[in-house]
Motif scaffolding. Structure first.
Motif, PDB file in Angstrom:
ATOM      1  N   THR A 105       0.834  -1.190   0.000  1.00  0.00           N
ATOM      2  CA  THR A 105       0.000   0.000   0.000  1.00  0.00           C
ATOM      3  C   THR A 105       0.874   1.247   0.000  1.00  0.00           C
ATOM      4  OG1 THR A 105      -1.731  -1.146   1.258  1.00  0.00           O
ATOM      5  CG2 THR A 105      -1.808   1.260   1.231  1.00  0.00           C
ATOM      6  N   ALA A 106       0.557   2.193  -0.860  1.00  0.00           N
ATOM      7  CA  ALA A 106       1.224   3.496  -0.863  1.00  0.00           C
ATOM      8  C   ALA A 106       0.230   4.545  -0.384  1.00  0.00           C
ATOM      9  CB  ALA A 106       1.736   3.847  -2.253  1.00  0.00           C
ATOM     10  N   ILE A 107       0.689   5.439   0.482  1.00  0.00           N
ATOM     11  CA  ILE A 107      -0.127   6.545   0.965  1.00  0.00           C
ATOM     12  C   ILE A 107       0.519   7.829   0.464  1.00  0.00           C
ATOM     13  CG2 ILE A 107      -1.012   7.755   2.981  1.00  0.00           C
ATOM     14  CD1 ILE A 107      -0.923   5.104   4.482  1.00  0.00           C
ATOM     15  N   VAL A 108      -0.223   8.585  -0.331  1.00  0.00           N
ATOM     16  CA  VAL A 108       0.308   9.800  -0.931  1.00  0.00           C
ATOM     17  C   VAL A 108      -0.532  10.997  -0.490  1.00  0.00           C
ATOM     18  CG1 VAL A 108       1.199   8.542  -2.917  1.00  0.00           C
ATOM     19  CG2 VAL A 108      -1.083   9.560  -3.029  1.00  0.00           C
ATOM     20  N   GLY A 109       0.028  12.184  -0.650  1.00  0.00           N
ATOM     21  CA  GLY A 109      -0.659  13.414  -0.278  1.00  0.00           C
ATOM     22  C   GLY A 109       0.335  14.520  -0.031  1.00  0.00           C
ATOM     23  N   THR A 125      11.449  -7.169  -1.817  1.00  0.00           N
ATOM     24  CA  THR A 125      11.931  -8.546  -1.835  1.00  0.00           C
ATOM     25  C   THR A 125      11.864  -9.182  -0.458  1.00  0.00           C
ATOM     26  OG1 THR A 125      13.395  -8.147  -3.715  1.00  0.00           O
ATOM     27  CG2 THR A 125      13.921 -10.025  -2.313  1.00  0.00           C
ATOM     28  N   VAL A 126      12.376  -8.475   0.542  1.00  0.00           N
ATOM     29  CA  VAL A 126      12.381  -9.028   1.894  1.00  0.00           C
ATOM     30  C   VAL A 126      10.954  -9.148   2.423  1.00  0.00           C
ATOM     31  CG1 VAL A 126      13.226  -8.726   4.243  1.00  0.00           C
ATOM     32  CG2 VAL A 126      14.700  -8.138   2.323  1.00  0.00           C
ATOM     33  N   ALA A 127      10.104  -8.163   2.116  1.00  0.00           N
ATOM     34  CA  ALA A 127       8.708  -8.246   2.546  1.00  0.00           C
ATOM     35  C   ALA A 127       8.023  -9.455   1.927  1.00  0.00           C
ATOM     36  CB  ALA A 127       7.966  -6.967   2.178  1.00  0.00           C
ATOM     37  N   THR A 128       8.301  -9.716   0.660  1.00  0.00           N
ATOM     38  CA  THR A 128       7.716 -10.882  -0.003  1.00  0.00           C
ATOM     39  C   THR A 128       8.203 -12.175   0.630  1.00  0.00           C
ATOM     40  OG1 THR A 128       7.487  -9.706  -2.102  1.00  0.00           O
ATOM     41  CG2 THR A 128       7.521 -12.104  -2.204  1.00  0.00           C
ATOM     42  N   GLU A 129       9.488 -12.236   0.929  1.00  0.00           N
ATOM     43  CA  GLU A 129      10.058 -13.445   1.529  1.00  0.00           C
ATOM     44  C   GLU A 129       9.454 -13.744   2.892  1.00  0.00           C
ATOM     45  OE1 GLU A 129      14.220 -12.754   1.619  1.00  0.00           O
ATOM     46  OE2 GLU A 129      14.507 -13.086  -0.537  1.00  0.00           O
ATOM     47  N   THR A 130       9.123 -12.710   3.653  1.00  0.00           N
ATOM     48  CA  THR A 130       8.596 -12.902   5.004  1.00  0.00           C
ATOM     49  C   THR A 130       7.074 -12.844   5.067  1.00  0.00           C
ATOM     50  OG1 THR A 130       8.786 -10.531   5.513  1.00  0.00           O
ATOM     51  CG2 THR A 130      10.698 -11.930   6.006  1.00  0.00           C
ATOM     52  N   GLY A 131       6.433 -12.460   3.943  1.00  0.00           N
ATOM     53  CA  GLY A 131       4.973 -12.360   3.935  1.00  0.00           C
ATOM     54  C   GLY A 131       4.446 -11.124   4.630  1.00  0.00           C
ATOM     55  N   ALA A 132       5.303 -10.114   4.833  1.00  0.00           N
ATOM     56  CA  ALA A 132       4.901  -8.909   5.548  1.00  0.00           C
ATOM     57  C   ALA A 132       4.103  -7.964   4.655  1.00  0.00           C
ATOM     58  CB  ALA A 132       6.132  -8.184   6.089  1.00  0.00           C
ATOM     59  N   ALA A 133       3.221  -7.196   5.267  1.00  0.00           N
ATOM     60  CA  ALA A 133       2.546  -6.094   4.581  1.00  0.00           C
ATOM     61  C   ALA A 133       3.485  -4.889   4.579  1.00  0.00           C
ATOM     62  CB  ALA A 133       1.244  -5.742   5.281  1.00  0.00           C
ATOM     63  N   LEU A 134       3.512  -4.172   3.456  1.00  0.00           N
ATOM     64  CA  LEU A 134       4.384  -3.004   3.321  1.00  0.00           C
ATOM     65  C   LEU A 134       3.530  -1.781   3.032  1.00  0.00           C
ATOM     66  CD1 LEU A 134       7.149  -1.607   2.957  1.00  0.00           C
ATOM     67  CD2 LEU A 134       7.146  -2.406   0.575  1.00  0.00           C
ATOM     68  N   VAL A 135       3.642  -0.771   3.898  1.00  0.00           N
ATOM     69  CA  VAL A 135       2.932   0.499   3.715  1.00  0.00           C
ATOM     70  C   VAL A 135       3.983   1.586   3.556  1.00  0.00           C
ATOM     71  CG1 VAL A 135       1.314   2.158   4.693  1.00  0.00           C
ATOM     72  CG2 VAL A 135       0.992  -0.295   5.111  1.00  0.00           C
ATOM     73  N   THR A 136       3.915   2.315   2.454  1.00  0.00           N
ATOM     74  CA  THR A 136       4.917   3.335   2.141  1.00  0.00           C
ATOM     75  C   THR A 136       4.264   4.698   1.988  1.00  0.00           C
ATOM     76  OG1 THR A 136       6.199   1.673   0.918  1.00  0.00           O
ATOM     77  CG2 THR A 136       6.770   3.991   0.565  1.00  0.00           C
ATOM     78  N   ILE A 137       4.769   5.681   2.716  1.00  0.00           N
ATOM     79  CA  ILE A 137       4.403   7.081   2.489  1.00  0.00           C
ATOM     80  C   ILE A 137       5.399   7.655   1.485  1.00  0.00           C
ATOM     81  CG2 ILE A 137       4.557   9.376   3.512  1.00  0.00           C
ATOM     82  CD1 ILE A 137       3.173   8.383   5.918  1.00  0.00           C
TER      83      ILE A 137
END
Length: 232
Positions: free
Chosen positions: A37-41, A190-202
């Motif tokens: 998920t990307a959060i922009v503004g 890549t690391v998020a995919t390997e660990t199954g983590a959710a990634l949120v980026t501002i």
């Protein structure tokens, strides 16, 4: 069930003159395991405040905030701290590395609050994570002797060393050149995919936002739209 779910989330603060500043106004957001998920503004729209609430660094003024099905607003501060320490990893634009400590010592920091095996094997785990980000050969180097991209990779290793389920990145490429920024995002993903983590980026960077599955835009404290993205 979503990893993180917020409904009607509001945040306000009282200014010195007694007026109330509304920062977030009724935010609804779901973040699923493994999602991007990307959060922009614009600056001042409430993005960082929302990120701090999602990461349990701050509390909303009102609204529902669930983490893994638990209403964190009804839990003790100690339990929220444990959630944050075990399940949330933060990556900041300014790296926030501890000067006077080596790269491996910086990565070890989150493991100082771990229990059992993770605590006692913290140096090995930190070295393994530095190896995954390509910096094990710089393990004994202090931050001021690392390039900007290397410092960001150390920060990523520190954020991921406890294998969090939620990774929160606040402008992770903002202080980097385009090529280094792209490398950093590829590493995070890549690391998020390997660990199954959710990634949120501002981010203010359209290229970074385009890498997400979903882009959420915040304007004056409200979600203005939701755009389905295509990963680059």
């Amino acid at each position: 069930m979503s990893l993180v779910s917020v409904r009607g989330l509001e945040k306000s603060v009282v200014l010195p003159d007694g007026t109330r500043l509304e920062i977030l106004r009724g935010i609804d957001l779901d973040i699923d395991d493994g999602s991007r998920t990307a959060i922009v503004g614009r600056s001042g729209s409430g993005k960082s405040t929302l990120l701090n609430i999602l990461g349990l660094l701050d509390a909303p003024s009102s609204g529902l905030h669930e983490f893994d099905g638990v209403d964190v607003g009804r839990t003790s501060g100690l339990r929220r701290d444990r959630f944050r320490g075990a399940d949330v990893g933060f990556v900041f634009q300014q790296f926030n590395l501890l000067q006077g400590r080596t790269a491996v010592e910086n990565v070890e920091v989150p493991l100082l609050y771990a229990r059992g095996r993770d605590f006692w094997h913290r140096r090995r785990l930190a070295l393994e994570m530095l190896d995954r980000v390509g910096l094990v050969d710089r393990a004994d180097t202090q931050p001021h002797r690392l390039s900007g991209g290397e410092q960001q990779r150390v920060a990523i290793a520190r954020a991921l060393v406890r294998a969090p389920r939620l990774i929160l990145a606040d402008e992770p490429t903002g202080a980097l050149d385009v090529d280094t920024g792209r490398t950093v995002m590829e590493l995070l993903e890549t690391v998020a995919t390997e660990t199954g983590a959710a990634l949120v980026t501002i981010t203010h960077d359209a290229a970074v936002a385009a890498r997400a599955d979903v882009v959420r835009r915040i304007d004056h404290g409200v979600v203005a739209d939701a755009v389905q993205g295509v990963a680059a």
